[in-house]
Structures are given as C-alpha cells and as structure tokens.
Write an enzyme that holds these catalytic residues in place. Structure first.
Site, mmCIF file in Angstrom:
data_model
loop_
_atom_site.group_PDB
_atom_site.id
_atom_site.type_symbol
_atom_site.label_atom_id
_atom_site.label_comp_id
_atom_site.label_asym_id
_atom_site.label_seq_id
_atom_site.Cartn_x
_atom_site.Cartn_y
_atom_site.Cartn_z
ATOM 1 N N GLN A 1 0.844 -1.208 0.000
ATOM 2 C CA GLN A 1 0.000 0.000 0.000
ATOM 3 C C GLN A 1 0.873 1.250 0.000
ATOM 4 O OE1 GLN A 1 -2.855 0.264 3.226
ATOM 5 N NE2 GLN A 1 -3.981 1.935 2.227
ATOM 6 N N HIS B 1 -8.805 2.149 -1.169
ATOM 7 C CA HIS B 1 -9.165 2.004 -2.580
ATOM 8 C C HIS B 1 -9.053 0.533 -2.958
ATOM 9 C CE1 HIS B 1 -4.860 2.659 -2.214
ATOM 10 N NE2 HIS B 1 -4.709 1.865 -3.265
HETATM 11 P P1 5GP Z 1 -1.571 1.140 -3.557
HETATM 12 O O1 5GP Z 1 -0.103 0.955 -3.883
HETATM 13 O O2 5GP Z 1 -1.742 2.150 -2.442
HETATM 14 O O3 5GP Z 1 -2.327 -0.116 -3.335
HETATM 15 O O4 5GP Z 1 -2.225 1.741 -4.870
HETATM 16 C C1 5GP Z 1 -2.050 3.057 -5.269
HETATM 17 C C2 5GP Z 1 -2.283 3.070 -6.754
HETATM 18 O O5 5GP Z 1 -2.539 4.405 -7.150
HETATM 19 C C3 5GP Z 1 -1.085 2.574 -7.588
HETATM 20 O O6 5GP Z 1 -1.491 1.450 -8.375
HETATM 21 C C4 5GP Z 1 -0.707 3.776 -8.426
HETATM 22 O O7 5GP Z 1 -0.312 3.425 -9.744
HETATM 23 C C5 5GP Z 1 -1.983 4.609 -8.423
HETATM 24 N N1 5GP Z 1 -1.756 6.036 -8.546
HETATM 25 C C6 5GP Z 1 -0.876 6.788 -7.825
HETATM 26 N N2 5GP Z 1 -0.953 8.083 -8.194
HETATM 27 C C7 5GP Z 1 -1.906 8.149 -9.157
HETATM 28 C C8 5GP Z 1 -2.434 9.220 -9.934
HETATM 29 O O8 5GP Z 1 -2.045 10.391 -9.805
HETATM 30 N N3 5GP Z 1 -3.398 8.907 -10.832
HETATM 31 C C9 5GP Z 1 -3.873 7.637 -10.987
HETATM 32 N N4 5GP Z 1 -4.830 7.450 -11.905
HETATM 33 N N5 5GP Z 1 -3.398 6.597 -10.279
HETATM 34 C C10 5GP Z 1 -2.421 6.855 -9.377
#
Ligand code: 5GP
Length: 116
Positions: free
Chosen positions: A96, A102
């Site tokens: 994360q 999300h």
């Molecule tokens: P996590 O790593 O927290 O599970 O997921 C965060 C996700 O957000 C990642 O897959 C990353 O690619 C996406 N993400 C981060 N910044 C942005 C952004 O500015 N726009 C979009 N559309 N996705 C983002």
C-alpha cells in the site's frame, strides 16, 4: 483514521489533478490506474478519506465496502469480460502506498498463481 492532508485521490476527486474517470456518484469515484498492471486496471475509491484501509472501512461503513464490490463488478462488465480480481493492499509491507482506502479492480488476461 487517516490524517487531514488531502490524499492524491482527494485531489483527483476535487479535480486538482486530472484522471481518467470511469464512474462517479456521491460516495465513490472510479479511475483508471496511472500504471496499469492488467488490460483493465481501475481504482474504486470512496470520496471520504476517513478510512485509510479496507479494515477500517469494513468496521466503519460496511455498506460502502459493498458498494465498492458492486461497482467493481459493474465496471468489469462494462469495460472487460465481467471477470475480475479485487485487491486491497493493506499496509506498507503489503504494497500500500496511498493510505486512502481504494480497491484495485483488475480484469483481462490474468494468470492463475500470480497473486504475489
Ligand atoms: P496502492 O499501492 O496504495 O495499493 O495503490 C495506489 C495506486 O494508485 C497505484 O497502483 C498507483 O499506480 C496509483 N496512482 C498513484 N498516483 C496516481 C495518480 O495520480 N493517478 C492515478 N490514476 N493513479 C495513481
């Protein structure tokens, strides 16, 4: 609970940062991930950033968690073949990076035995 600094997703919800928005209602937004890891890779995000992760969301607003699942199904049906993988990274060592809960909705050409 998360802090009050606007998360990257709150900035997207507030239209301070652009995104490819696939769905929005009063409680959720769905955007394409900026770094897709499947033919369809969408993030379904509550508009509140009160919940840092899915554990907090399940305790605090289980109906909203259910809405995420229904929205994931609807998006996978509209934009892919209706079959999907739903991922909630929960904690830094689980990958994360954004602590505003999300769901990753991944669909299309996913392989078996590839969860890690
Ligand atoms: P996590 O790593 O927290 O599970 O997921 C965060 C996700 O957000 C990642 O897959 C990353 O690619 C996406 N993400 C981060 N910044 C942005 C952004 O500015 N726009 C979009 N559309 N996705 C983002």
């Amino acid at each position: 609970m998360s802090d009050t600094t606007p998360s990257i997703f709150t900035k997207i919800i507030n239209r301070e940062i652009p995104a490819d928005i696939l769905f929005e209602n009063n409680r959720l937004i769905a955007i394409r991930d900026i770094a897709p890891q499947a033919p369809m890779h969408v993030l379904v995000i509550p508009k509140t950033q009160a919940y840092a992760n899915v554990t907090e969301l399940a305790s605090g607003d289980p109906a909203l968690l259910s809405e995420i699942v229904v929205t994931a199904h609807n998006l996978a049906t509209l934009h892919s073949n209706g079959e999907y993988r739903l991922v909630f990274n929960t904690g830094e060592t689980a990958g994360q990076t954004v602590f505003h809960v999300h769901a990753h909705v991944l669909s299309g050409a996913l392989q078996e035995h590839t969860l890690a």
